[in-house]
Motif scaffolding. Structure first.
Motif, PDB file in Angstrom:
ATOM      1  N   ILE A 191      56.369   2.919  26.675  1.00 24.63           N
ATOM      2  CA  ILE A 191      54.908   2.813  26.652  1.00 24.63           C
ATOM      3  C   ILE A 191      54.500   1.380  26.334  1.00 24.63           C
ATOM      4  O   ILE A 191      53.579   0.831  26.951  1.00 24.63           O
ATOM      5  CB  ILE A 191      54.308   3.809  25.635  1.00 24.63           C
ATOM      6  N   VAL A 237      52.302  -1.062  28.784  1.00 20.58           N
ATOM      7  CA  VAL A 237      51.057  -1.710  28.359  1.00 20.58           C
ATOM      8  C   VAL A 237      51.143  -3.219  28.586  1.00 20.58           C
ATOM      9  O   VAL A 237      50.204  -3.840  29.094  1.00 20.58           O
ATOM     10  CB  VAL A 237      50.743  -1.379  26.877  1.00 20.58           C
ATOM     11  N   CYS A 238      52.278  -3.806  28.234  1.00 17.49           N
ATOM     12  CA  CYS A 238      52.467  -5.245  28.464  1.00 17.49           C
ATOM     13  C   CYS A 238      52.394  -5.571  29.943  1.00 17.49           C
ATOM     14  O   CYS A 238      51.787  -6.577  30.344  1.00 17.49           O
ATOM     15  CB  CYS A 238      53.811  -5.690  27.903  1.00 17.49           C
ATOM     16  N   VAL A 254      48.753  -5.453  31.140  1.00 16.48           N
ATOM     17  CA  VAL A 254      48.007  -6.626  30.677  1.00 16.48           C
ATOM     18  C   VAL A 254      48.353  -7.843  31.525  1.00 16.48           C
ATOM     19  O   VAL A 254      47.470  -8.586  31.978  1.00 16.48           O
ATOM     20  CB  VAL A 254      48.299  -6.886  29.182  1.00 16.48           C
TER      21      VAL A 254
END
Length: 108
Positions: free
Chosen positions: A15, A19-20, A23
Motif C-alpha cells: 500500500i 501511494v508513492c 504521488v
C-alpha cells in the motif's frame, strides 16, 4: 561487538508503494504538461517576445517540478518503497526541460 540489524522479510508495504507511485505519477504528469507547454509555445514572428517568455516560464516551472519530484523519488527509494528505476522519469524530464530552457534563453 557490533550487532547487525536485519530487515524483516517481505520488504515494504504494497500500500505504501502504491501511494508513492500514485504521488510520483501525478507529479510527473504535471511536469510533463509543463514540458508540453514549453515545447508547443512558438513565437508568431520576431515581434512576439511574449511567447518566448511564456515558453521559458513553462520550462523553468517544469524543471523545478522535475527537481522536486527527483528529490521525492530519492526519499521513496531510500525508504525502500520504490525501486531505483523510478529515477529515470524525472531525469529524462529534467534533461528535456533544461534543453528547452537553454534554447529559450539563447534566443532571448
Amino acid at each position: 561487538m557490533g550487532e547487525t540489524t536485519r530487515k524483516p522479510p517481505g520488504g515494504a508495504s504494497p500500500i505504501g508503494s502504491a501511494v508513492c507511485a500514485v504521488v510520483l505519477v501525478l507529479g510527473h504528469l504535471a511536469t510533463g504538461y509543463c514540458g508540453l507547454l514549453a515545447y508547443t509555445i512558438e513565437p508568431d514572428g520576431p515581434w512576439d517576445t511574449d511567447a518566448g517568455a511564456y515558453s521559458g516560464f513553462a520550462a523553468g516551472t517544469g524543471l523545478a517540478f522535475a527537481l522536486v519530484f527527483a528529490l521525492l523519488t530519492w526519499v521513496f527509494v531510500k525508504a525502500e518503497w520504490l525501486t531505483r528505476r523510478w529515477f529515470v522519469v524525472p531525469a529524462v524530464l529534467a534533461l528535456a526541460l533544461g534543453v528547452r530552457l537553454l534554447a529559450v534563453l539563447a534566443t532571448a
